[in-house]
Motif scaffolding. Structure first.
Motif, PDB file in Angstrom:
ATOM      1  N   VAL A 540      50.222  21.146  30.622  1.00  0.00           N
ATOM      2  CA  VAL A 540      50.342  22.082  29.503  1.00  0.00           C
ATOM      3  C   VAL A 540      48.977  22.646  29.135  1.00  0.00           C
ATOM      4  O   VAL A 540      48.024  21.887  28.909  1.00  0.00           O
ATOM      5  CB  VAL A 540      50.959  21.378  28.272  1.00  0.00           C
ATOM      6  CG1 VAL A 540      50.960  22.311  27.065  1.00  0.00           C
ATOM      7  CG2 VAL A 540      52.368  20.903  28.591  1.00  0.00           C
ATOM      8  N   GLY A 541      48.899  23.967  29.098  1.00  0.00           N
ATOM      9  CA  GLY A 541      47.726  24.647  28.557  1.00  0.00           C
ATOM     10  C   GLY A 541      48.036  25.055  27.134  1.00  0.00           C
ATOM     11  O   GLY A 541      48.927  25.880  26.899  1.00  0.00           O
ATOM     12  N   VAL A 542      47.349  24.464  26.178  1.00  0.00           N
ATOM     13  CA  VAL A 542      47.701  24.685  24.776  1.00  0.00           C
ATOM     14  C   VAL A 542      47.062  25.965  24.248  1.00  0.00           C
ATOM     15  O   VAL A 542      46.037  26.453  24.761  1.00  0.00           O
ATOM     16  CB  VAL A 542      47.300  23.493  23.902  1.00  0.00           C
ATOM     17  CG1 VAL A 542      48.058  22.247  24.333  1.00  0.00           C
ATOM     18  CG2 VAL A 542      45.797  23.239  23.963  1.00  0.00           C
ATOM     19  N   PRO A 550      44.848  18.729  14.405  1.00  0.00           N
ATOM     20  CA  PRO A 550      44.422  17.364  14.711  1.00  0.00           C
ATOM     21  C   PRO A 550      45.139  16.862  15.967  1.00  0.00           C
ATOM     22  O   PRO A 550      46.315  17.164  16.185  1.00  0.00           O
ATOM     23  CB  PRO A 550      44.861  16.568  13.469  1.00  0.00           C
ATOM     24  CG  PRO A 550      44.929  17.578  12.375  1.00  0.00           C
ATOM     25  CD  PRO A 550      45.372  18.853  13.028  1.00  0.00           C
ATOM     26  N   THR A 551      44.449  16.111  16.795  1.00  0.00           N
ATOM     27  CA  THR A 551      44.989  15.700  18.087  1.00  0.00           C
ATOM     28  C   THR A 551      46.318  14.973  17.967  1.00  0.00           C
ATOM     29  O   THR A 551      47.270  15.244  18.718  1.00  0.00           O
ATOM     30  CB  THR A 551      43.971  14.795  18.812  1.00  0.00           C
ATOM     31  OG1 THR A 551      42.764  15.518  19.006  1.00  0.00           O
ATOM     32  CG2 THR A 551      44.518  14.336  20.152  1.00  0.00           C
ATOM     33  N   VAL A 552      46.432  14.059  17.002  1.00  0.00           N
ATOM     34  CA  VAL A 552      47.663  13.286  16.849  1.00  0.00           C
ATOM     35  C   VAL A 552      48.825  14.205  16.495  1.00  0.00           C
ATOM     36  O   VAL A 552      49.925  14.095  17.057  1.00  0.00           O
ATOM     37  CB  VAL A 552      47.489  12.189  15.773  1.00  0.00           C
ATOM     38  CG1 VAL A 552      48.822  11.499  15.504  1.00  0.00           C
ATOM     39  CG2 VAL A 552      46.446  11.164  16.214  1.00  0.00           C
ATOM     40  N   ASP A 553      48.585  15.136  15.568  1.00  0.00           N
ATOM     41  CA  ASP A 553      49.649  16.054  15.167  1.00  0.00           C
ATOM     42  C   ASP A 553      50.049  16.981  16.309  1.00  0.00           C
ATOM     43  O   ASP A 553      51.239  17.260  16.523  1.00  0.00           O
ATOM     44  CB  ASP A 553      49.191  16.893  13.967  1.00  0.00           C
ATOM     45  CG  ASP A 553      48.986  16.046  12.715  1.00  0.00           C
ATOM     46  OD1 ASP A 553      48.301  16.513  11.787  1.00  0.00           O
ATOM     47  OD2 ASP A 553      49.517  14.906  12.689  1.00  0.00           O
ATOM     48  N   ARG A 554      49.035  17.458  17.040  1.00  0.00           N
ATOM     49  CA  ARG A 554      49.308  18.356  18.175  1.00  0.00           C
ATOM     50  C   ARG A 554      50.157  17.661  19.229  1.00  0.00           C
ATOM     51  O   ARG A 554      51.165  18.190  19.705  1.00  0.00           O
ATOM     52  CB  ARG A 554      47.996  18.835  18.787  1.00  0.00           C
ATOM     53  CG  ARG A 554      48.143  19.736  20.011  1.00  0.00           C
ATOM     54  CD  ARG A 554      46.883  19.725  20.851  1.00  0.00           C
ATOM     55  NE  ARG A 554      46.625  18.396  21.397  1.00  0.00           N
ATOM     56  CZ  ARG A 554      45.470  18.036  21.976  1.00  0.00           C
ATOM     57  NH1 ARG A 554      44.472  18.895  22.057  1.00  0.00           N
ATOM     58  NH2 ARG A 554      45.326  16.815  22.466  1.00  0.00           N
ATOM     59  N   ASP A 555      49.749  16.436  19.604  1.00  0.00           N
ATOM     60  CA  ASP A 555      50.481  15.717  20.649  1.00  0.00           C
ATOM     61  C   ASP A 555      51.914  15.409  20.225  1.00  0.00           C
ATOM     62  O   ASP A 555      52.855  15.491  21.024  1.00  0.00           O
ATOM     63  CB  ASP A 555      49.746  14.419  21.003  1.00  0.00           C
ATOM     64  CG  ASP A 555      48.425  14.691  21.709  1.00  0.00           C
ATOM     65  OD1 ASP A 555      47.663  13.718  21.918  1.00  0.00           O
ATOM     66  OD2 ASP A 555      48.152  15.853  22.057  1.00  0.00           O
ATOM     67  N   LEU A 575      61.782  16.766  32.031  1.00  0.00           N
ATOM     68  CA  LEU A 575      60.367  16.459  32.224  1.00  0.00           C
ATOM     69  C   LEU A 575      60.087  15.075  31.667  1.00  0.00           C
ATOM     70  O   LEU A 575      60.316  14.811  30.478  1.00  0.00           O
ATOM     71  CB  LEU A 575      59.513  17.509  31.515  1.00  0.00           C
ATOM     72  CG  LEU A 575      59.806  18.959  31.931  1.00  0.00           C
ATOM     73  CD1 LEU A 575      59.225  19.941  30.930  1.00  0.00           C
ATOM     74  CD2 LEU A 575      59.273  19.233  33.325  1.00  0.00           C
ATOM     75  N   LYS A 576      59.588  14.186  32.512  1.00  0.00           N
ATOM     76  CA  LYS A 576      59.389  12.801  32.097  1.00  0.00           C
ATOM     77  C   LYS A 576      58.068  12.586  31.361  1.00  0.00           C
ATOM     78  O   LYS A 576      57.987  11.740  30.480  1.00  0.00           O
ATOM     79  CB  LYS A 576      59.457  11.871  33.316  1.00  0.00           C
ATOM     80  CG  LYS A 576      60.737  11.986  34.132  1.00  0.00           C
ATOM     81  CD  LYS A 576      61.968  11.688  33.311  1.00  0.00           C
ATOM     82  CE  LYS A 576      63.218  11.746  34.184  1.00  0.00           C
ATOM     83  NZ  LYS A 576      64.455  11.609  33.377  1.00  0.00           N
ATOM     84  N   LYS A 577      57.051  13.333  31.735  1.00  0.00           N
ATOM     85  CA  LYS A 577      55.732  13.152  31.123  1.00  0.00           C
ATOM     86  C   LYS A 577      55.020  14.497  31.056  1.00  0.00           C
ATOM     87  O   LYS A 577      55.400  15.450  31.741  1.00  0.00           O
ATOM     88  CB  LYS A 577      54.887  12.160  31.936  1.00  0.00           C
ATOM     89  CG  LYS A 577      55.469  10.766  32.045  1.00  0.00           C
ATOM     90  CD  LYS A 577      54.573   9.847  32.874  1.00  0.00           C
ATOM     91  CE  LYS A 577      55.211   8.471  33.031  1.00  0.00           C
ATOM     92  NZ  LYS A 577      54.370   7.550  33.843  1.00  0.00           N
ATOM     93  N   PHE A 578      53.970  14.564  30.224  1.00  0.00           N
ATOM     94  CA  PHE A 578      53.143  15.767  30.200  1.00  0.00           C
ATOM     95  C   PHE A 578      51.690  15.371  29.980  1.00  0.00           C
ATOM     96  O   PHE A 578      51.376  14.308  29.460  1.00  0.00           O
ATOM     97  CB  PHE A 578      53.610  16.747  29.124  1.00  0.00           C
ATOM     98  CG  PHE A 578      53.297  16.321  27.707  1.00  0.00           C
ATOM     99  CD1 PHE A 578      54.158  15.480  27.005  1.00  0.00           C
ATOM    100  CD2 PHE A 578      52.153  16.768  27.067  1.00  0.00           C
ATOM    101  CE1 PHE A 578      53.881  15.079  25.706  1.00  0.00           C
ATOM    102  CE2 PHE A 578      51.862  16.368  25.769  1.00  0.00           C
ATOM    103  CZ  PHE A 578      52.730  15.520  25.082  1.00  0.00           C
ATOM    104  N   ARG A 579      50.801  16.257  30.415  1.00  0.00           N
ATOM    105  CA  ARG A 579      49.375  16.109  30.169  1.00  0.00           C
ATOM    106  C   ARG A 579      48.826  17.462  29.746  1.00  0.00           C
ATOM    107  O   ARG A 579      49.291  18.514  30.214  1.00  0.00           O
ATOM    108  CB  ARG A 579      48.628  15.620  31.416  1.00  0.00           C
ATOM    109  CG  ARG A 579      48.917  14.174  31.801  1.00  0.00           C
ATOM    110  CD  ARG A 579      48.371  13.195  30.777  1.00  0.00           C
ATOM    111  NE  ARG A 579      48.564  11.815  31.211  1.00  0.00           N
ATOM    112  CZ  ARG A 579      49.647  11.093  30.996  1.00  0.00           C
ATOM    113  NH1 ARG A 579      50.684  11.648  30.371  1.00  0.00           N
ATOM    114  NH2 ARG A 579      49.721   9.844  31.410  1.00  0.00           N
ATOM    115  N   ILE A 580      47.847  17.415  28.874  1.00  0.00           N
ATOM    116  CA  ILE A 580      47.249  18.646  28.353  1.00  0.00           C
ATOM    117  C   ILE A 580      46.024  18.990  29.197  1.00  0.00           C
ATOM    118  O   ILE A 580      45.159  18.137  29.443  1.00  0.00           O
ATOM    119  CB  ILE A 580      46.857  18.465  26.876  1.00  0.00           C
ATOM    120  CG1 ILE A 580      48.107  18.201  26.032  1.00  0.00           C
ATOM    121  CG2 ILE A 580      46.114  19.693  26.360  1.00  0.00           C
ATOM    122  CD1 ILE A 580      47.806  17.811  24.600  1.00  0.00           C
TER     123      ILE A 580
END
Length: 635
Positions: A540-542, A550-555, A575-580
């Motif tokens: 994911v490109g945010v 904030p990182t916690v809220d974004r994730d 989709l089982k997982k994602f990475r930023i």
């Protein structure tokens, strides 16, 4: 190898007795018999021979050909009583079980067309399949399948009846008749008692060029397309499989079937091939497969890559739990196996002393290991329907399993390429064209694999434009980019269109999923990952707005959105997982074209560490380590 049919084809009672199992491949021509007619022939010639088995209560319960025919007769006359007529399409929403196969042959006995629907399909996908196939009747396995049918039955004016294998369907539209499987067969028995000649007359009215199956493509270029195969093309598809391994038509082979029969390869092997060969199938659910494999100890398997990979992982787990002495013997055996395999792959003679040592390793190490997962009696194993890691093939071959690759599509049904000409072929290719000049392969100017064969489909259902687009002057365009060496061995290097294929054989078009993900203001780019993998993930490109959070809220917000998108997708597409992504995609780094289009392979290369994090490196890494630890890289 030439092909032939040693027995004349006609519809007389004399011919019925003479139509053989496919025990010769010399100058084969499709017999002038439908599959329902051949079932009658087989039951007359071999009434007490085992036709198939069902895994029940920990044992394989056998059914003879005469019993099989009786089951089909009852179901067919029950369907006839419900008004099923020649040309009608009848859907089956069910996992693998013997009732699926009996229902399919009953449909074929009436000149109808079975349409498989995956039991894991979403409600929308069930509706699409039933609507586009114009199904008149639907079989539903259990309450879950019934609920999906009930949710859309009111929008399907052609649907007239629903039959439940495990339950009487309920909650359907008033215009839809609900019948339990047992009641359907009771109706058939009653009809047969009053009209004893009716079933034979219905079966004999069949024609080899009638449609016999409707399979759906994955929908990688839009909505799934219905692929029509006739009795004739399916017979040639069975022949293609038998050409890959002629013994299947001469000697009994056992196979455990648990993969969905809605998919073309399991249907070909699990429904049609046994009628023409000596293959005996044991049907079981996915949950029963481990016990069934150990109990049946099959002599042949045809699985997508993921199943071979998963089972190899289970073998290695068993190894890790064994004693020190056995693990030491295994390490020594693998060094010998590596040397022998390298000589086989290089098409070199294996010296007698290496053969002797390797046979000792087979008896004392590899076969006992394989026996723990029911793979000790395998004579030949095949993989198809997905990208296969050379490491997995190499490891199984070192363990003494003759694992080979096949290539076919929904449109060809059967294999058109195979590693048929040698045992223990080197990993990395999908084989060569079949040993019959009617199976033809060529590579177009832009590198596309194109095919011609007698098992080629008759067209897409109600879509002449798509049918025409799939063909190039009689050649079927596969969409696969390939390389072919001077010996005719074919290696797949990619897809002309950007399509993923998981190790489980699921073909996925990532673009619709990516577009849906980018509907969120949090996401600028989404790159679905899954080629050759056991599940889908996403990079994911945010957006700038997401980066300000904030990182916690974004994730948490991203996870919630991805779960919402997943709820709209069938299970294999979720989709089982994602990475930023740690930075925006860059044209300078080759990740984007000048127009801003993503370059998937470059992105996967740039962020390979993130991709690796999303997959279980343990199993695949251990397989690779085991295949290579004896030294050197695979050739």
């Amino acid at each position: 190898m030439n092909m032939h049919n040693t027995h004349a084809a006609a519809s007389s009672s004399t011919t019925r007795k003479e139509v053989p199992v496919l025990d010769t491949l010399t100058q084969f021509e499709a017999v002038n018999r439908t599959f329902a007619q051949m079932l009658c022939d087989r039951a007359e010639r071999e009434p007490d021979v085992i036709a198939y088995c069902s895994w029940e209560n920990g044992v394989a319960r056998p059914t003879t050909w005469s019993e099989y025919l009786q089951q089909v007769r009852e179901a067919a006359l029950g369907l006839h009583d419900l008004g099923v007529a020649p040309g009608d399409r009848v859907a089956i929403v069910s996992s693998t079980r013997h009732e699926w196969v009996v229902a399919a042959l009953a449909i074929l006995s009436l000149g109808g067309v079975p349409v498989g629907v995956y039991p894991t399909s979403s409600v929308a996908e069930v509706k699409q399949a039933l609507e586009s196939s114009e199904a008149r009747v639907v079989f539903a396995e259990n309450t879950g399948a019934v609920a999906k049918v009930a949710a859309v039955a009111g929008e399907l004016p052609r649907l007239r009846a629903a039959i439940g294998f495990d339950t009487t369907p309920h909650g359907l539209a008033e215009s839809v008749c609900s019948v339990h499987w047992g009641e359907l067969r009771r109706r058939g028995r009653s009809r047969g008692a009053t009209e004893p000649e009716r079933f034979a007359a219905l079966v004999e009215a069949g024609d080899i060029d009638q449609p016999a199956a409707l399979f759906y493509t994955s929908g990688s270029t839009g909505a799934p397309k219905g692929v029509i195969h006739t009795h004739r093309t399916l017979q040639y598809s069975v022949l293609a499989f038998a050409m890959s391994y002629p013994q299947v038509g001469r000697v009994r082979h056992d196979l455990v079937a648990f993969l969905g029969l809605s998919h073309v390869a399991p249907a070909l092997i699990g429904v049609f091939t046994p009628i023409m060969t000596r293959l005996v199938i044991t049907y079981c659910t996915m949950d029963q497969r481990v016990d069934a494999l150990v109990g049946v100890r099959p002599t042949a398997v045809l699985w997508p890559p993921r199943m071979h990979e998963k089972l190899a992982g289970e073998v290695l787990q068993q190894l890790s739990e064994s004693g020190t002495a056995f693990r030491l013997r295994y390490a020594i055996a693998m060094r010998i196996a590596r040397r022998v395999s390298e000589m086989r792959w290089g098409n070199r003679d294996v010296p007698w002393h290496f053969n002797y040592l390797y046979n000792v390793c087979l008896r004392r190490v590899f076969i006992p290991l394989r026996a723990k997962v029911g793979m000790d009696r395998i004579r030949v194993a095949w993989t198809a329907s997905g990208s296969m890691s050379p490491d997995v093939i190499a490891l199984w071959q070192m363990w003494g399993l003759d694992l080979r690759e096949l290539f076919g599509t929904t449109e060809t049904c059967g294999s058109v390429l195979a590693q048929w000409d040698r045992a223990f072929p080197p990993p990395g290719t999908i084989g060569k064209s079949m040993p019959d000049p009617r199976w033809e392969v060529r590579v177009s100017g832009d590198g596309e694999l194109q095919l011609r064969s007698p098992c080629l489909f008759g067209g897409y259902l109600n879509d002449p434009a798509a049918t025409a687009a799939a063909m190039d002057h009689g050649w079927y365009r596969t969409g696969d980019l390939v390389e072919m060496d001077p010996a005719g061995e074919v290696r797949i290097i990619g897809r002309i269109k950007d399509v993923l294929k998981t190790s489980g054989g699921k073909t996925v078009s990532p673009q619709p999923i990516e577009l849906r993900l980018k509907a969120s203001p949090l996401i600028d780019d989404a790159i679905v990952v899954g080629e050759g993998r056991k599940y889908l993930t996403v990079l994911v490109g945010v957006s700038e707005a997401a980066r300000a959070m904030p990182t916690v809220d974004r994730d948490a917000a991203l996870a919630t959105w991805i779960n919402e998108v997943n709820s709209e997708l069938s299970r294999p597409l979720q989709l089982k997982k994602f990475r930023i992504l740690p930075r925006p995609l860059s044209a300078a780094d080759g990740e984007l074209t000048l127009k801003g289009t993503i370059r998937r392979s470059a992105i996967l290369g740039s962020f390979s560490d993130l991709v690796a994090e999303m997959y279980d490196a343990g199993e695949q890494g251990e397989i690779a380590r085991q295949a290579r630890f004896a030294g050197g890289n695979l050739k």
